[in-house]
Design a protein around this motif. Structure first.
Motif, PDB file in Angstrom:
ATOM      1  N   SER A  45     -45.051  62.586 -34.431  1.00 33.85           N
ATOM      2  CA  SER A  45     -43.638  62.802 -34.721  1.00 33.85           C
ATOM      3  C   SER A  45     -42.949  63.294 -33.466  1.00 33.85           C
ATOM      4  CB  SER A  45     -43.475  63.832 -35.839  1.00 33.85           C
ATOM      5  OG  SER A  45     -43.956  65.090 -35.413  1.00 33.85           O
ATOM      6  N   GLY A  46     -41.645  63.280 -33.506  1.00 37.75           N
ATOM      7  CA  GLY A  46     -40.859  63.761 -32.374  1.00 37.75           C
ATOM      8  C   GLY A  46     -39.602  62.955 -32.249  1.00 37.75           C
ATOM      9  N   THR A  47     -39.208  62.686 -30.996  1.00 35.35           N
ATOM     10  CA  THR A  47     -38.027  61.867 -30.755  1.00 35.35           C
ATOM     11  C   THR A  47     -38.319  60.841 -29.683  1.00 35.35           C
ATOM     12  OG1 THR A  47     -37.170  63.458 -29.135  1.00 35.35           O
ATOM     13  CG2 THR A  47     -36.362  63.672 -31.397  1.00 35.35           C
ATOM     14  N   MET A  48     -37.807  59.655 -29.907  1.00 32.15           N
ATOM     15  CA  MET A  48     -37.787  58.630 -28.871  1.00 32.15           C
ATOM     16  C   MET A  48     -36.503  58.851 -28.097  1.00 32.15           C
ATOM     17  SD  MET A  48     -40.444  56.794 -28.932  1.00 32.15           S
ATOM     18  CE  MET A  48     -41.784  56.374 -30.026  1.00 32.15           C
ATOM     19  N   GLN A  49     -36.615  58.812 -26.790  1.00 36.45           N
ATOM     20  CA  GLN A  49     -35.460  59.023 -25.916  1.00 36.45           C
ATOM     21  C   GLN A  49     -34.920  57.666 -25.478  1.00 36.45           C
ATOM     22  OE1 GLN A  49     -34.654  62.426 -25.474  1.00 36.45           O
ATOM     23  NE2 GLN A  49     -36.261  62.450 -27.027  1.00 36.45           N
ATOM     24  N   TRP A  50     -33.647  57.451 -25.723  1.00 37.25           N
ATOM     25  CA  TRP A  50     -32.998  56.181 -25.410  1.00 37.25           C
ATOM     26  C   TRP A  50     -31.818  56.425 -24.474  1.00 37.25           C
ATOM     27  CZ3 TRP A  50     -34.760  51.506 -27.245  1.00 37.25           C
ATOM     28  CH2 TRP A  50     -35.678  51.550 -28.298  1.00 37.25           C
ATOM     29  N   ARG A  51     -31.436  55.390 -23.754  1.00 33.36           N
ATOM     30  CA  ARG A  51     -30.251  55.437 -22.894  1.00 33.36           C
ATOM     31  C   ARG A  51     -29.455  54.153 -23.123  1.00 33.36           C
ATOM     32  NH1 ARG A  51     -31.243  57.394 -17.140  1.00 33.36           N
ATOM     33  NH2 ARG A  51     -30.820  59.335 -18.256  1.00 33.36           N
ATOM     34  N   LEU A  52     -28.147  54.314 -23.315  1.00 31.21           N
ATOM     35  CA  LEU A  52     -27.248  53.179 -23.449  1.00 31.21           C
ATOM     36  C   LEU A  52     -26.409  53.097 -22.181  1.00 31.21           C
ATOM     37  CD1 LEU A  52     -26.115  50.936 -25.314  1.00 31.21           C
ATOM     38  CD2 LEU A  52     -24.355  52.599 -25.998  1.00 31.21           C
ATOM     39  N   PHE A  53     -26.519  51.975 -21.474  1.00 25.60           N
ATOM     40  CA  PHE A  53     -25.698  51.726 -20.300  1.00 25.60           C
ATOM     41  C   PHE A  53     -24.435  50.989 -20.749  1.00 25.60           C
ATOM     42  CE2 PHE A  53     -29.975  51.931 -18.439  1.00 25.60           C
ATOM     43  CZ  PHE A  53     -29.766  52.859 -17.438  1.00 25.60           C
ATOM     44  N   LEU A  54     -23.289  51.424 -20.262  1.00 22.24           N
ATOM     45  CA  LEU A  54     -22.007  50.808 -20.592  1.00 22.24           C
ATOM     46  C   LEU A  54     -21.402  50.266 -19.306  1.00 22.24           C
ATOM     47  CD1 LEU A  54     -20.770  53.773 -22.759  1.00 22.24           C
ATOM     48  CD2 LEU A  54     -21.664  51.628 -23.615  1.00 22.24           C
ATOM     49  N   VAL A  55     -21.020  49.007 -19.328  1.00 22.97           N
ATOM     50  CA  VAL A  55     -20.432  48.367 -18.153  1.00 22.97           C
ATOM     51  C   VAL A  55     -19.119  47.722 -18.585  1.00 22.97           C
ATOM     52  CG1 VAL A  55     -20.760  46.654 -16.317  1.00 22.97           C
ATOM     53  CG2 VAL A  55     -22.753  47.833 -17.292  1.00 22.97           C
ATOM     54  N   CYS A  56     -18.038  48.079 -17.913  1.00 20.70           N
ATOM     55  CA  CYS A  56     -16.767  47.412 -18.206  1.00 20.70           C
ATOM     56  C   CYS A  56     -16.193  46.839 -16.917  1.00 20.70           C
ATOM     57  CB  CYS A  56     -15.784  48.340 -18.909  1.00 20.70           C
ATOM     58  SG  CYS A  56     -15.050  49.585 -17.863  1.00 20.70           S
ATOM     59  N   ALA A  57     -15.446  45.772 -17.083  1.00 16.22           N
ATOM     60  CA  ALA A  57     -14.798  45.119 -15.942  1.00 16.22           C
ATOM     61  C   ALA A  57     -13.343  44.869 -16.312  1.00 16.22           C
ATOM     62  CB  ALA A  57     -15.492  43.804 -15.630  1.00 16.22           C
ATOM     63  N   VAL A  58     -12.470  45.141 -15.377  1.00 16.05           N
ATOM     64  CA  VAL A  58     -11.040  44.904 -15.579  1.00 16.05           C
ATOM     65  C   VAL A  58     -10.507  44.156 -14.365  1.00 16.05           C
ATOM     66  CG1 VAL A  58     -10.720  46.914 -17.074  1.00 16.05           C
ATOM     67  CG2 VAL A  58     -10.440  47.161 -14.599  1.00 16.05           C
ATOM     68  N   SER A  59      -9.249  43.768 -14.430  1.00 16.72           N
ATOM     69  CA  SER A  59      -8.699  42.981 -13.328  1.00 16.72           C
ATOM     70  C   SER A  59      -7.649  43.728 -12.513  1.00 16.72           C
ATOM     71  CB  SER A  59      -8.082  41.697 -13.882  1.00 16.72           C
ATOM     72  OG  SER A  59      -7.061  42.023 -14.804  1.00 16.72           O
ATOM     73  N   SER A  60      -7.312  44.948 -12.909  1.00 14.45           N
ATOM     74  CA  SER A  60      -6.176  45.589 -12.240  1.00 14.45           C
ATOM     75  C   SER A  60      -6.489  46.944 -11.618  1.00 14.45           C
ATOM     76  CB  SER A  60      -5.012  45.716 -13.218  1.00 14.45           C
ATOM     77  OG  SER A  60      -5.408  46.391 -14.392  1.00 14.45           O
ATOM     78  N   GLY A  61      -7.711  47.142 -11.159  1.00 15.20           N
ATOM     79  CA  GLY A  61      -8.001  48.279 -10.320  1.00 15.20           C
ATOM     80  C   GLY A  61      -8.457  49.564 -10.979  1.00 15.20           C
ATOM     81  N   LEU A  62      -8.403  50.619 -10.172  1.00 14.60           N
ATOM     82  CA  LEU A  62      -9.018  51.906 -10.459  1.00 14.60           C
ATOM     83  C   LEU A  62      -8.703  52.495 -11.828  1.00 14.60           C
ATOM     84  CD1 LEU A  62     -10.715  54.296  -9.451  1.00 14.60           C
ATOM     85  CD2 LEU A  62      -8.627  55.238  -8.476  1.00 14.60           C
ATOM     86  N   GLU A  63      -7.473  52.787 -12.107  1.00 17.82           N
ATOM     87  CA  GLU A  63      -7.155  53.460 -13.366  1.00 17.82           C
ATOM     88  C   GLU A  63      -7.489  52.594 -14.574  1.00 17.82           C
ATOM     89  OE1 GLU A  63      -3.551  55.941 -15.431  1.00 17.82           O
ATOM     90  OE2 GLU A  63      -3.542  55.650 -13.267  1.00 17.82           O
ATOM     91  N   ALA A  64      -7.312  51.301 -14.465  1.00 15.18           N
ATOM     92  CA  ALA A  64      -7.621  50.393 -15.571  1.00 15.18           C
ATOM     93  C   ALA A  64      -9.103  50.405 -15.911  1.00 15.18           C
ATOM     94  CB  ALA A  64      -7.164  48.980 -15.231  1.00 15.18           C
ATOM     95  N   ARG A  65      -9.960  50.721 -14.925  1.00 11.49           N
ATOM     96  CA  ARG A  65     -11.399  50.784 -15.228  1.00 11.49           C
ATOM     97  C   ARG A  65     -11.669  51.794 -16.331  1.00 11.49           C
ATOM     98  NH1 ARG A  65     -14.437  51.606  -9.598  1.00 11.49           N
ATOM     99  NH2 ARG A  65     -12.857  53.219  -9.441  1.00 11.49           N
ATOM    100  N   PHE A  66     -10.866  52.809 -16.411  1.00 16.79           N
ATOM    101  CA  PHE A  66     -11.088  53.868 -17.394  1.00 16.79           C
ATOM    102  C   PHE A  66     -10.214  53.715 -18.634  1.00 16.79           C
ATOM    103  CE2 PHE A  66     -11.904  55.283 -13.082  1.00 16.79           C
ATOM    104  CZ  PHE A  66     -13.276  55.433 -13.183  1.00 16.79           C
ATOM    105  N   LYS A  67      -8.979  53.252 -18.442  1.00  9.01           N
ATOM    106  CA  LYS A  67      -8.045  53.122 -19.563  1.00  9.01           C
ATOM    107  C   LYS A  67      -8.006  51.723 -20.152  1.00  9.01           C
ATOM    108  CE  LYS A  67      -4.976  56.779 -18.004  1.00  9.01           C
ATOM    109  NZ  LYS A  67      -3.616  57.118 -17.551  1.00  9.01           N
TER     110      LYS A  67
END
Length: 190
Positions: free
Chosen positions: A71-93
């Protein structure tokens, strides 16, 4: 290779995690794959082209203290990748052509925390962070990871594994592949 489903903890958890994420990350918009924890630059370039993308990596296992149960926990990691076309702030918003990283992280964390699966365990988010891919630079790509655990319990002591015949109860088949003749395949169960 096959294994007794009751003992295939990682193999059973992966599809449940994907199913949970698909509630808010539909297949028609978001790529999804199992990925290694440490990707090569070639692997990363390939998945960056699939953005918006979710990559699920198994990190390891933290066992509990009960000698009668695994028993215990399995450790997982989710990688998130986003792409935008209008630069820095859009990467986050986000922008009109792409989803932003902030929303992806917020939604993934909510979906991966506090949910229980009958007879399987529960999910708990353990951390999240902005990340970079060494050797990769693109002003329109943003990356993050969400770390989480998936609890589990499986009875292994009752298997009483002492001999090769006892091992057959696991139902594991190793296919050695390559130029090896079929009679060299090792089968330890049904």
């Amino acid at each position: 290779m096959g294994i007794n489903p009751a003992l295939a903890i990682i193999a059973r958890q992966g599809p449940l995690i994907e199913e949970r994420l698909r509630i808010a990350f539909p297949e028609k918009t978001f790529g999804f794959e199992r990925v290694p924890t440490a990707m090569s630059i070639t692997e990363f370039r390939r998945i960056a082209r699939l953005a918006p993308f979710l990559g699920l990596a198994w990190q390891g296992m933290k066992p509990g203290n009960d000698a009668r149960l695994l028993s215990g926990t399995m450790q997982w990691r989710l990688f998130l990748v986003c792409a935008v076309s209008s630069g820095l702030e859009a990467r986050f918003k986000g922008d009109t052509r792409g989803v932003g990283l902030d929303a992806m992280v917020d939604v993934a964390a909510v979906l991966l925390n506090g949910v229980s699966f009958a007879d399987m365990g529960s999910l708990t988010v353990t951390g999240a962070a902005a990340i970079v891919a060494d050797g990769f630079a693109d002003d329109n790509i943003a990356l993050a990871q969400v770390d989480f655990s998936f609890s589990f319990v499986t009875a292994t002591a009752e298997l009483e594994l002492e001999t090769a015949d006892d091992l057959a109860a696991l139902g594991v088949t190793w296919s050695l592949g390559g130029d090896i003749e079929p009679q060299d395949e090792i089968e330890t169960g049904a």
